[in-house]
Design a protein around this motif. Structure first.
Motif, PDB file in Angstrom:
ATOM      1  N   ASN A  81       0.561  -1.628  -0.182  1.00 16.04           N
ATOM      2  CA  ASN A  81      -0.271   0.294  -0.210  1.00 16.04           C
ATOM      3  C   ASN A  81       1.073   0.577   0.176  1.00 16.04           C
ATOM      4  N   GLY A  82       2.177   1.171  -0.600  1.00 16.28           N
ATOM      5  CA  GLY A  82       3.058   2.473  -0.624  1.00 16.28           C
ATOM      6  C   GLY A  82       3.244   2.505   1.178  1.00 16.28           C
ATOM      7  N   VAL A  83       3.340   1.456   2.072  1.00 16.27           N
ATOM      8  CA  VAL A  83       3.893   1.990   3.602  1.00 16.27           C
ATOM      9  C   VAL A  83       4.992   0.644   3.904  1.00 16.27           C
ATOM     10  N   GLY A  84       6.286   0.906   3.766  1.00 19.20           N
ATOM     11  CA  GLY A  84       6.817   0.071   4.364  1.00 19.20           C
ATOM     12  C   GLY A  84       8.426   0.897   3.598  1.00 19.20           C
ATOM     13  N   GLY A  85       9.276  -0.228   3.897  1.00 20.11           N
ATOM     14  CA  GLY A  85      10.811   0.400   3.349  1.00 20.11           C
ATOM     15  C   GLY A  85      10.711  -0.414   1.821  1.00 20.11           C
ATOM     16  N   THR A  86      11.720   0.088   1.077  1.00 23.34           N
ATOM     17  CA  THR A  86      12.114   0.104  -0.327  1.00 23.34           C
ATOM     18  C   THR A  86      13.218  -1.524  -0.705  1.00 23.34           C
ATOM     19  N   ALA A  87      14.077  -1.881   0.883  1.00 23.13           N
ATOM     20  CA  ALA A  87      15.143  -2.440   0.945  1.00 23.13           C
ATOM     21  C   ALA A  87      14.573  -3.849   0.206  1.00 23.13           C
ATOM     22  N   ALA A  88      13.442  -4.326   0.378  1.00 22.81           N
ATOM     23  CA  ALA A  88      13.279  -5.673  -0.552  1.00 22.81           C
ATOM     24  C   ALA A  88      11.984  -5.946  -1.028  1.00 22.81           C
ATOM     25  N   PRO A  89      11.768  -6.527  -2.194  1.00 22.09           N
ATOM     26  CA  PRO A  89      10.582  -6.793  -2.526  1.00 22.09           C
ATOM     27  C   PRO A  89       8.824  -6.349  -2.414  1.00 22.09           C
ATOM     28  N   SER A  90       8.678  -5.537  -2.504  1.00 21.83           N
ATOM     29  CA  SER A  90       7.373  -5.168  -2.429  1.00 21.83           C
ATOM     30  C   SER A  90       6.197  -6.111  -2.166  1.00 21.83           C
ATOM     31  N   LEU A  91       5.481  -6.460  -0.919  1.00 21.89           N
ATOM     32  CA  LEU A  91       4.019  -7.513  -1.110  1.00 21.89           C
ATOM     33  C   LEU A  91       3.391  -7.624  -1.317  1.00 21.89           C
ATOM     34  N   GLY A  92       2.717  -6.318  -1.515  1.00 23.55           N
ATOM     35  CA  GLY A  92       1.551  -5.851  -2.298  1.00 23.55           C
ATOM     36  C   GLY A  92       1.103  -6.794  -3.391  1.00 23.55           C
ATOM     37  N   GLN A  93      -0.235  -7.547  -2.774  1.00 25.41           N
ATOM     38  CA  GLN A  93      -0.773  -7.986  -4.457  1.00 25.41           C
ATOM     39  C   GLN A  93      -1.578  -6.986  -5.360  1.00 25.41           C
ATOM     40  N   PRO A  94      -2.037  -7.887  -6.720  1.00 19.83           N
ATOM     41  CA  PRO A  94      -3.261  -7.442  -7.507  1.00 19.83           C
ATOM     42  C   PRO A  94      -4.726  -8.507  -6.913  1.00 19.83           C
ATOM     43  N   ASP A  95      -5.589  -7.927  -6.873  1.00 19.22           N
ATOM     44  CA  ASP A  95      -6.984  -8.269  -5.931  1.00 19.22           C
ATOM     45  C   ASP A  95      -7.004  -9.369  -7.119  1.00 19.22           C
ATOM     46  N   ASN A  96      -6.887 -10.247  -6.149  1.00 19.97           N
ATOM     47  CA  ASN A  96      -7.465 -11.584  -6.966  1.00 19.97           C
ATOM     48  C   ASN A  96      -8.213 -13.039  -6.405  1.00 19.97           C
ATOM     49  N   GLY A  97      -9.138 -12.083  -5.635  1.00 17.19           N
ATOM     50  CA  GLY A  97     -10.059 -11.793  -4.915  1.00 17.19           C
ATOM     51  C   GLY A  97     -10.212 -12.962  -3.780  1.00 17.19           C
TER      52      GLY A  97
END
Length: 192
Positions: A81-97
Motif C-alpha cells: 500500500n505504499g507503506v514501508g521500506g523498499t530494501a526488499a520487494p513489495s508484498l502488495g498483490q493485485p486483487d485476486n479474489g
C-alpha cells in the motif's frame, strides 16, 4: 513394532549382501528367503502409486497477518500500500479474489532467505522467527484488499517509520558492501 521389524529385515538383508560380497557361502536358506521376499515386497511397493498424503493447511487470518507484518518488522524492508521500506520487494498483490497459496508465499520467502536473514541480522541484530501459522497469516494479509487498506503510515509506530530502509539492495547486488558497512536500525541504547 513394525519399525523394529523393518530394522530387523534391513539388518538381515545387509548381512546377506555382506556375506555374498565377501564370498561367504554360510548364508542360511531362511536368510536367503527373507532377503528375496524383502526385495519382492519392495518391487511391489515401488510399482504402485503412492497413497495420497493429506496436508494440513492452517486457517489464515489476514488481520493477524497485518499486525505481524508491523510488529515483526517486515514493514521496515517491505512495502504494502505504499507503506514501508523498499530494501526488499513489495508484498502488495493485485486483487485476486482473496486467494493466496501460503506454500507459494513460503517458497518466495525461501528464495530470498539468505538476503533477508542477513539484512535482519544487520538491521535488527537478530533473525525474525516465524512459525507456519505466522507465514500463512502474513500471506493472507498480502492477499486481502480489506486488510491491506488498513495498513497506513499512521498504523506504524512513529519509531519504526524512521527505520524504513529505502535502498533496494535486493535489486543492486550490493550485499557484500552493505554488510561490510554494518549499518543497523538505531536502538535506544545506541549513542546519538
Amino acid at each position: 513394532m513394525s519399525s523394529f521389524l523393518n530394522i530387523a529385515k534391513a539388518g538381515a538383508l545387509g548381512a546377506i549382501l555382506l556375506a555374498f560380497a565377501c564370498g561367504n557361502d554360510n548364508v542360511t536358506p531362511q536368510e536367503e528367503t527373507t532377503a528375496t521376499k524383502d526385495a519382492s515386497d519392495r518391487r511391489e511397493a515401488l510399482s504402485q502409486p503412492p497413497k495420497p498424503v493429506t496436508i494440513a493447511m492452517p486457517e489464515a487470518n489476514p488481520r493477524r497477518g497485518r499486525i505481524l507484518f508491523i510488529t515483526n518488522g517486515c514493514v521496515i524492508c517491505h512495502q504494502i500500500n505504499g507503506v514501508g521500506g523498499t530494501a526488499a520487494p513489495s508484498l502488495g498483490q493485485p486483487d485476486n479474489g482473496y486467494t493466496v497459496n501460503p506454500l507459494d508465499f513460503s517458497a518466495r520467502m525461501w528464495s530470498g532467505a539468505s538476503a533477508m536473514t542477513a539484512l535482519q541480522s544487520i538491521e535488527l541484530g537478530y533473525v525474525i522467527d516465524l512459525q507456519g501459522q505466522d507465514i500463512a497469516d502474513i500471506a493472507a494479509f498480502t492477499a486481502s484488499p480489506d486488510e491491506r487498506v488498513l495498513l497506513t503510515l499512521d498504523s506504524v509506530p512513529v519509531e519504526m517509520r524512521d527505520w524504513f530502509l529505502n535502498t533496494p539492495y535486493w535489486r543492486m547486488n550490493e550485499w557484500s558492501e552493505y554488510m561490510e558497512r554494518g549499518e543497523h536500525i538505531p536502538l535506544e541504547e545506541d549513542p546519538q
